[in-house]
Design a protein around this motif. Structure first.
Motif, PDB file in Angstrom:
ATOM      1  N   PRO A 291     -13.210 -48.656 -32.142  1.00  0.00           N
ATOM      2  CA  PRO A 291     -12.490 -48.600 -33.415  1.00  0.00           C
ATOM      3  C   PRO A 291     -13.444 -48.184 -34.535  1.00  0.00           C
ATOM      4  O   PRO A 291     -14.669 -48.306 -34.385  1.00  0.00           O
TER       5      PRO A 291
ATOM      6  N   ILE B 170     -17.393 -52.343 -33.844  1.00  0.00           N
ATOM      7  CA  ILE B 170     -16.624 -51.408 -34.656  1.00  0.00           C
ATOM      8  C   ILE B 170     -17.570 -50.374 -35.260  1.00  0.00           C
ATOM      9  O   ILE B 170     -18.524 -50.722 -35.961  1.00  0.00           O
TER      10      ILE B 170
ATOM     11  N   ASP C  99     -11.994 -44.300 -31.249  1.00  0.00           N
ATOM     12  CA  ASP C  99     -10.614 -44.548 -30.857  1.00  0.00           C
ATOM     13  C   ASP C  99      -9.716 -44.092 -32.007  1.00  0.00           C
ATOM     14  O   ASP C  99      -9.642 -44.750 -33.051  1.00  0.00           O
TER      15      ASP C  99
ATOM     16  N   ASN D 133      -6.697 -44.245 -32.524  1.00  0.00           N
ATOM     17  CA  ASN D 133      -5.562 -45.108 -32.846  1.00  0.00           C
ATOM     18  C   ASN D 133      -5.967 -46.407 -33.513  1.00  0.00           C
ATOM     19  O   ASN D 133      -5.110 -47.234 -33.808  1.00  0.00           O
ATOM     20  N   ARG D 134      -7.274 -46.591 -33.744  1.00  0.00           N
ATOM     21  CA  ARG D 134      -7.736 -47.813 -34.405  1.00  0.00           C
ATOM     22  C   ARG D 134      -8.747 -47.436 -35.489  1.00  0.00           C
ATOM     23  O   ARG D 134      -9.949 -47.508 -35.290  1.00  0.00           O
TER      24      ARG D 134
ATOM     25  N   ALA E 133      -9.585 -47.931 -39.695  1.00  0.00           N
ATOM     26  CA  ALA E 133      -9.321 -48.687 -40.925  1.00  0.00           C
ATOM     27  C   ALA E 133     -10.082 -48.058 -42.079  1.00  0.00           C
ATOM     28  O   ALA E 133     -11.103 -47.388 -41.886  1.00  0.00           O
TER      29      ALA E 133
ATOM     30  N   GLN F 205      -4.882 -47.559 -39.805  1.00  0.00           N
ATOM     31  CA  GLN F 205      -4.121 -48.677 -39.250  1.00  0.00           C
ATOM     32  C   GLN F 205      -4.394 -50.005 -39.954  1.00  0.00           C
ATOM     33  O   GLN F 205      -3.753 -51.016 -39.661  1.00  0.00           O
TER      34      GLN F 205
ATOM     35  N   ARG G 138     -10.586 -57.037 -37.521  1.00  0.00           N
ATOM     36  CA  ARG G 138     -10.626 -57.264 -36.076  1.00  0.00           C
ATOM     37  C   ARG G 138      -9.254 -57.631 -35.534  1.00  0.00           C
ATOM     38  O   ARG G 138      -8.839 -57.119 -34.489  1.00  0.00           O
TER      39      ARG G 138
ATOM     40  N   THR H  62      -6.302 -56.967 -36.901  1.00  0.00           N
ATOM     41  CA  THR H  62      -5.348 -55.883 -37.078  1.00  0.00           C
ATOM     42  C   THR H  62      -5.591 -54.746 -36.085  1.00  0.00           C
ATOM     43  O   THR H  62      -4.653 -54.146 -35.556  1.00  0.00           O
ATOM     44  N   LEU H  63      -6.851 -54.455 -35.821  1.00  0.00           N
ATOM     45  CA  LEU H  63      -7.192 -53.380 -34.889  1.00  0.00           C
ATOM     46  C   LEU H  63      -7.245 -53.863 -33.445  1.00  0.00           C
ATOM     47  O   LEU H  63      -7.486 -53.062 -32.532  1.00  0.00           O
ATOM     48  N   GLY H  64      -7.049 -55.164 -33.226  1.00  0.00           N
ATOM     49  CA  GLY H  64      -7.044 -55.694 -31.873  1.00  0.00           C
ATOM     50  C   GLY H  64      -8.411 -55.684 -31.228  1.00  0.00           C
ATOM     51  O   GLY H  64      -8.538 -55.381 -30.033  1.00  0.00           O
ATOM     52  N   VAL H  65      -9.445 -56.029 -32.004  1.00  0.00           N
ATOM     53  CA  VAL H  65     -10.812 -56.042 -31.490  1.00  0.00           C
ATOM     54  C   VAL H  65     -11.140 -57.431 -30.977  1.00  0.00           C
ATOM     55  O   VAL H  65     -11.067 -58.413 -31.724  1.00  0.00           O
TER      56      VAL H  65
END
Length: 364
Positions: free
Chosen positions: A114, A146, A185, A187-188, A190, A227, A355, A357-360
């Motif tokens: 991300p 990240i 990525d 799709n992730r 910020a 995102q 983390r 929100t981005l699914g980390v």
């Protein structure tokens, strides 16, 4: 003179004890400033406005340390606050202008990482991506797996705000175009910024996608959407004609000229803002107008006093900006976490917000 100096030192110590650590902390002023969060640093700004050297409305760690050092409070040289490693790629051009450059830090990990795009403040008249190298946020993000990019963009002397925002969008599109080579990525992604950088981040999070799949420039075929957005001392909209409705009128003495609001868009006079030519420009710059259900979740912190604005900086970063963003997000169904409102403990840190929100995952 000794009495005056002692009074200043006592006031700063008292404020730091309240806002940074407990009254029992023994680490010293420099250590407390090193450990302070962005929100804790920002809380010092109303008491020490002169510490904000670049006048972007955001008190950075290096500014706070320099201010303390100037007053003999034992802070180490500014280089001691440097906590970010050197970027993996520096001054990479993402557009044609000399300020269309970015730095990139790649987080460890085999899978695509991300990405957080860091956007400096400065009222669109000053500022530089280099400020992020003095921030602890890059290290914290990298330690979380990240990747980070810090961007520069044209300033108001180079371009109107509507074109500056397109610079910011292009930087995101360029980074996506490098996804395979840089391990990003797509799709992730910020956006994270302070003051002008925060408003730009909000615009990225709310503006409809600028991707043109048939464009001759492959960069502009990429998505400009993000995102998640983190906003520190933000403005609610860059349609400045909307500000009176939620902020009240500004003191005319706060503006550099009677036509400064029009000059923001490179119009000549305030009368131009009522012209047919201005309508699409104001719409383009109106983050509040762009907010819709599909937008990125928002984390916002505007910790200035929630009282009538006392000066230009207070007006530009007033909590009313955050309140208006929250109101529009709630109406649209967009998740919005306001730092100054009661929050679950897990969401008081913007890194935790990113983390989540981005699914980390911690060990990702």
């Amino acid at each position: 003179m000794k009495r005056v100096t002692s009074g200043v030192i006592g006031l700063l110590l008292g404020c730091l004890l309240v806002f940074v650590l407990s009254s029992r902390a023994q680490d010293g002023i420099a250590a407390r400033l090193q450990k302070a969060s962005a929100e804790q640093l920002q809380a010092l700004l109303p008491r020490f406005p002169d510490a904000d050297v670049d006048r972007d409305g955001v008190l950075s760690r290096e500014e706070a340390l320099a201010y303390a050092r100037q007053r003999g409070l034992g802070a180490p040289p500014a280089t001691a606050s440097r906590s970010a490693p050197s970027p993996d790629r520096a001054d990479v051009a993402y557009g044609p202008h000399e300020r269309n450059v970015l730095d990139f830090w790649r987080a460890q990990g085999e899978a695509p990482r991300p990405l957080v795009v860091l956007i400096h403040g400065g009222g669109f008249t000053s500022g530089d991506k280099a400020k992020w190298r003095e921030s602890r946020e890059i290290k914290r993000l990298l330690d979380s797996g990240i990747s980070c990019a810090a961007i520069n963009y044209r300033l108001r002397k180079h371009a109107p705000i509507q074109d500056i925002l397109r610079d910011v969008a292009r930087s995101v599109q360029f980074l996506r175009s490098q996804a395979a080579a840089w391990g990003i990525d797509k799709n992730r992604v910020a956006a994270w910024g302070g003051s002008a950088g925060a408003g730009s981040s909000l615009w990225l999070g709310s503006r409809d996608d600028l991707a043109d799949p048939n464009h001759e420039d492959p960069v502009l075929r990429e998505s400009s959407r993000v995102q998640a957005v983190v906003l520190n001392a933000t403005q609610a909209t860059y349609d400045l004609t909307r500000w009176d409705a939620f902020l009240g009128p500004a003191d005319p003495a706060w503006w550099s000229s009677p036509d400064e609001a029009a000059e923001f868009y490179h119009f000549r006079t305030m009368a131009d803002l009522a012209s047919p030519e201005a309508a699409p420009v104001l719409k383009e710059c109106d983050m509040l107008g762009w907010i819709s259900r599909e937008d990125a979740p928002v984390f916002v912190s505007n910790p200035m006093p929630d009282a009538p604005a006392r000066n230009r900086g207070h007006y530009l970063h007033h909590p009313a900006h955050a309140r208006e963003i929250v109101r529009h997000c709630e109406q649209a169904g967009v998740p919005c976490h306001w730092q100054q409102a009661p929050l679950p403990p897990a969401l008081t840190d913007p890194l935790d917000f990113v983390r989540a929100t981005l699914g980390v995952q911690v060990a990702e």
